[in-house]
Scaffold this motif. Structure first.
Motif, PDB file in Angstrom:
ATOM      1  N   ASN A  60       0.859  -1.189   0.000  1.00 50.69           N
ATOM      2  CA  ASN A  60       0.000   0.000   0.000  1.00 50.69           C
ATOM      3  C   ASN A  60       0.893   1.236   0.000  1.00 50.69           C
ATOM      4  OD1 ASN A  60      -1.763   2.099   0.484  1.00 50.69           O
ATOM      5  ND2 ASN A  60      -2.921   1.016   2.067  1.00 50.69           N
ATOM      6  N   ILE A  61       1.024   1.861  -1.168  1.00 50.12           N
ATOM      7  CA  ILE A  61       1.941   2.996  -1.277  1.00 50.12           C
ATOM      8  C   ILE A  61       1.390   4.243  -0.595  1.00 50.12           C
ATOM      9  CG2 ILE A  61       3.022   2.130  -3.376  1.00 50.12           C
ATOM     10  CD1 ILE A  61       1.282   4.057  -4.961  1.00 50.12           C
ATOM     11  N   ASP A  62       0.094   4.249  -0.280  1.00 52.38           N
ATOM     12  CA  ASP A  62      -0.474   5.378   0.463  1.00 52.38           C
ATOM     13  C   ASP A  62      -0.142   5.289   1.951  1.00 52.38           C
ATOM     14  OD1 ASP A  62      -1.660   6.490  -1.810  1.00 52.38           O
ATOM     15  OD2 ASP A  62      -3.395   5.155  -1.625  1.00 52.38           O
ATOM     16  N   GLU A  63       0.096   4.087   2.416  1.00 47.49           N
ATOM     17  CA  GLU A  63       0.364   3.872   3.843  1.00 47.49           C
ATOM     18  C   GLU A  63       1.840   3.961   4.176  1.00 47.49           C
ATOM     19  OE1 GLU A  63      -0.425   0.389   7.252  1.00 47.49           O
ATOM     20  OE2 GLU A  63      -1.258   0.195   5.227  1.00 47.49           O
ATOM     21  N   PHE A  64       2.704   3.653   3.196  1.00 45.12           N
ATOM     22  CA  PHE A  64       4.144   3.593   3.443  1.00 45.12           C
ATOM     23  C   PHE A  64       4.914   4.430   2.430  1.00 45.12           C
ATOM     24  CE2 PHE A  64       2.477  -0.467   5.036  1.00 45.12           C
ATOM     25  CZ  PHE A  64       3.004  -0.483   6.318  1.00 45.12           C
ATOM     26  N   ASP A  65       6.061   4.928   2.865  1.00 46.60           N
ATOM     27  CA  ASP A  65       7.061   5.503   1.973  1.00 46.60           C
ATOM     28  C   ASP A  65       7.923   4.331   1.497  1.00 46.60           C
ATOM     29  OD1 ASP A  65       9.179   6.729   0.745  1.00 46.60           O
ATOM     30  OD2 ASP A  65       9.731   7.993   2.438  1.00 46.60           O
ATOM     31  N   VAL A  66       7.673   3.872   0.284  1.00 50.08           N
ATOM     32  CA  VAL A  66       8.273   2.626  -0.204  1.00 50.08           C
ATOM     33  C   VAL A  66       9.608   2.905  -0.886  1.00 50.08           C
ATOM     34  CG1 VAL A  66       7.958   0.629  -1.709  1.00 50.08           C
ATOM     35  CG2 VAL A  66       5.989   1.614  -0.501  1.00 50.08           C
ATOM     36  N   ARG A  67      10.619   2.113  -0.500  1.00 50.65           N
ATOM     37  CA  ARG A  67      11.947   2.240  -1.098  1.00 50.65           C
ATOM     38  C   ARG A  67      12.491   0.858  -1.444  1.00 50.65           C
ATOM     39  NH1 ARG A  67      14.647   7.072   2.645  1.00 50.65           N
ATOM     40  NH2 ARG A  67      12.691   8.270   2.876  1.00 50.65           N
ATOM     41  N   GLN A  68      13.500   0.845  -2.301  1.00 48.62           N
ATOM     42  CA  GLN A  68      14.066  -0.404  -2.799  1.00 48.62           C
ATOM     43  C   GLN A  68      15.373  -0.700  -2.064  1.00 48.62           C
ATOM     44  OE1 GLN A  68      14.291   0.989  -6.883  1.00 48.62           O
ATOM     45  NE2 GLN A  68      12.490  -0.204  -7.432  1.00 48.62           N
ATOM     46  N   GLU A  69      15.460  -1.890  -1.493  1.00 50.45           N
ATOM     47  CA  GLU A  69      16.591  -2.172  -0.600  1.00 50.45           C
ATOM     48  C   GLU A  69      17.941  -2.169  -1.298  1.00 50.45           C
ATOM     49  OE1 GLU A  69      16.730  -7.071  -0.506  1.00 50.45           O
ATOM     50  OE2 GLU A  69      15.935  -5.996   1.206  1.00 50.45           O
ATOM     51  N   ARG A  70      17.962  -2.462  -2.595  1.00 51.38           N
ATOM     52  CA  ARG A  70      19.257  -2.469  -3.293  1.00 51.38           C
ATOM     53  C   ARG A  70      19.856  -1.083  -3.416  1.00 51.38           C
ATOM     54  NH1 ARG A  70      17.404  -5.338  -8.641  1.00 51.38           N
ATOM     55  NH2 ARG A  70      15.484  -4.319  -7.993  1.00 51.38           N
ATOM     56  N   PHE A  71      19.002  -0.032  -3.305  1.00 50.11           N
ATOM     57  CA  PHE A  71      19.456   1.319  -3.598  1.00 50.11           C
ATOM     58  C   PHE A  71      19.378   2.249  -2.397  1.00 50.11           C
ATOM     59  CE2 PHE A  71      17.275  -0.241  -7.577  1.00 50.11           C
ATOM     60  CZ  PHE A  71      18.439  -0.732  -8.147  1.00 50.11           C
ATOM     61  N   VAL A  72      19.086   1.712  -1.224  1.00 48.67           N
ATOM     62  CA  VAL A  72      19.045   2.529  -0.003  1.00 48.67           C
ATOM     63  C   VAL A  72      20.275   2.208   0.826  1.00 48.67           C
ATOM     64  CG1 VAL A  72      17.756   3.152   2.066  1.00 48.67           C
ATOM     65  CG2 VAL A  72      16.521   2.503  -0.012  1.00 48.67           C
ATOM     66  N   ALA A  73      21.118   3.203   1.052  1.00 48.06           N
ATOM     67  CA  ALA A  73      22.307   3.015   1.885  1.00 48.06           C
ATOM     68  C   ALA A  73      21.929   3.093   3.356  1.00 48.06           C
ATOM     69  CB  ALA A  73      23.359   4.076   1.558  1.00 48.06           C
ATOM     70  N   LEU A  74      22.677   2.386   4.182  1.00 47.45           N
ATOM     71  CA  LEU A  74      22.431   2.475   5.622  1.00 47.45           C
ATOM     72  C   LEU A  74      22.515   3.923   6.093  1.00 47.45           C
ATOM     73  CD1 LEU A  74      24.381  -0.615   7.039  1.00 47.45           C
ATOM     74  CD2 LEU A  74      22.033  -0.482   6.182  1.00 47.45           C
ATOM     75  N   GLU A  75      23.438   4.686   5.512  1.00 44.59           N
ATOM     76  CA  GLU A  75      23.608   6.075   5.937  1.00 44.59           C
ATOM     77  C   GLU A  75      22.429   6.955   5.514  1.00 44.59           C
ATOM     78  OE1 GLU A  75      27.236   7.449   4.230  1.00 44.59           O
ATOM     79  OE2 GLU A  75      26.462   7.479   2.169  1.00 44.59           O
ATOM     80  N   ASP A  76      21.565   6.444   4.623  1.00 46.55           N
ATOM     81  CA  ASP A  76      20.343   7.175   4.278  1.00 46.55           C
ATOM     82  C   ASP A  76      19.314   7.115   5.418  1.00 46.55           C
ATOM     83  OD1 ASP A  76      21.436   7.676   1.791  1.00 46.55           O
ATOM     84  OD2 ASP A  76      20.379   6.024   0.797  1.00 46.55           O
ATOM     85  N   ILE A  77      19.457   6.130   6.284  1.00 44.04           N
ATOM     86  CA  ILE A  77      18.510   5.920   7.398  1.00 44.04           C
ATOM     87  C   ILE A  77      19.157   6.212   8.749  1.00 44.04           C
ATOM     88  CG2 ILE A  77      17.034   4.240   8.550  1.00 44.04           C
ATOM     89  CD1 ILE A  77      16.063   5.069   5.744  1.00 44.04           C
ATOM     90  N   PHE A  78      20.305   5.576   9.006  1.00 44.63           N
ATOM     91  CA  PHE A  78      21.067   5.845  10.226  1.00 44.63           C
ATOM     92  C   PHE A  78      21.977   7.044   9.969  1.00 44.63           C
ATOM     93  CE2 PHE A  78      20.665   1.082  10.294  1.00 44.63           C
ATOM     94  CZ  PHE A  78      19.848   0.989  11.390  1.00 44.63           C
TER      95      PHE A  78
END
Length: 382
Positions: A258-276
């Motif tokens: 459900n893209i309205d409920e979540f900010d959806v991202r692709q794990e191959r392209f999200v760096a840890l430093e983008d979150i932490f």
């Protein structure tokens, strides 16, 4: 710095013959390190500029360039080199020193047939690893990490890895040891399986530029999960909808989100430093049937000169695969603790292929090195 271009790329850049630099004299170090062969190709039905360093064969991809991008192609190339090497953990000062020594970008035709053949091989490797091309990004962050770790053969010489050779020669022109080329932030993460009454966790060091796909492989490795099932990461946010980081190469995962409920991202392209460290905690769920939830907590940031994940310590044995969730795990433990239980021998035999194998830190780290330096995951223990 000289960019030795195919005719298709020269036509796109709009460089005329009288504006071209000489294509000769860039085959031997150090000039070869300051030169890149480049092509303009179609990959996944998308246009891309592929750059390959003459000396190291290190690859860089600029994906889906616009007409406007070709008017500022020099700045784009320099930025792509900067970003790719920073993802490898190369110190910013070393990259800047390299770019300064390489000097202003000029363009020429390709040189020898041999170099064109090597460039064509790089294009094929990028096509083969095309799942690591991010449709949303112009400068590709992860394809270089993957293709730069594919072994290269040159004549009768011993094979080499482009990323290792790149680090070696960057150190050489900077007059420093290869260890000093790198300046890496490692995240110390504690990964706890959330089962009431059980203290099951692992602690690891992970480079900040690793992707969440890397982190998935790391979690599977340190708990000796077998990667049989689907998984996802969720980041809860106080003022925005949660971030859901998905194994996006599974069509069903994307189909039902459900893209309205979540900010959806692709794990191959999200760096840890983008979150932490903006968010200190991430939830990882493995096997949506058994629903094994793991809390991944950032404990601290450690400076390092080693670009690899490392297992530090841990506690407790994880549940067997397909045991039936928390309730099934408790039932399994009761049966295993009672040798007189009528199902004891059957469950014991079943568990041999489902439970965590007893691996020491050295063996775990050997496996970590394999799954995080390449593109895939393997359950094989050598």
């Amino acid at each position: 710095m000289i960019i030795q271009c195919t005719k298709s790329l020269l036509d796109k850049v709009g460089i005329k013959g009288n504006e071209l630099a000489s294509s000769e004299g860039h085959e031997q170090f150090p000039d070869s390190l300051m030169a890149w062969h480049a092509n303009f190709v179609s990959i996944n039905r998308r246009k891309a500029i592929i750059l390959m360093n003459n000396e190291t064969r290190y690859p860089i991809v600029i994906y889906r360039p616009s007409i406007k991008d070709f008017s500022k192609i020099k700045e784009l190339i320099r930025e792509a080199i900067m970003q790719a090497l920073r993802m490898e953990g190369v110190r910013k000062e070393v990259i800047e020193a390299y770019l300064d020594k390489a000097g202003e970008i000029s363009f020429s035709k390709t040189s020898s047939r041999s170099m064109v053949a090597k460039m064509n091989n790089t294009v094929r490797e990028i096509e083969f690893m095309g799942t690591y091309l991010d449709e949303e990004a112009k400068i590709q962050r992860y394809i270089s990490l993957v293709v730069g770790r594919l072994i290269q053969i040159s004549g009768s010489n011993e094979g080499f890895y482009p990323f290792e050779k790149m680090l070696e020669y960057l150190g050489s022109i900077s007059g420093i040891d290869i260890d000093e080329v790198l300046d890496i932030d490692l995240y110390q993460l504690k990964i706890q399986i959330n089962i009431e009454g059980h203290d099951i966790w692992r602690r690891v060091l992970v480079p900040a530029t690793y992707s969440f796909r890397h982190l998935h492989n790391i979690i599977q490795t340190v708990f000796d999960w077998q990667n049989y099932h689907l998984h996802e990461f969720v980041v809860e946010r106080a003022e925005n909808k949660p971030i859901k980081i998905l194994m996006d190469d599974d069509p069903e995962t994307l189909e039902y989100i459900n893209i309205d409920e979540f900010d959806v991202r692709q794990e191959r392209f999200v760096a840890l430093e983008d979150i932490f460290p903006e968010y200190n905690e991430v939830m990882y769920e493995y096997d949506f049937g058994d629903a094994w939830e793991h809390t991944v907590t950032l404990e601290k940031v450690v400076k390092s000169k080693t670009f690899q994940a490392t297992y530090l310590d841990g506690n407790g044995e994880r549940p067997p695969e397909d045991v039936g969730g928390a309730g099934g795990f408790e039932e399994y433990l009761r049966i295993m603790d009672n040798e007189k239980h009528p199902r004891h021998q059957d469950i014991k035999a079943w568990a041999e292929s489902q439970k965590e194998r007893k691996l020491g830190p050295e063996k775990i780290n050997q496996r970590l090195n394999r799954v995080t330096s390449g593109s895939g995951f393997s359950t094989i223990v050598i």
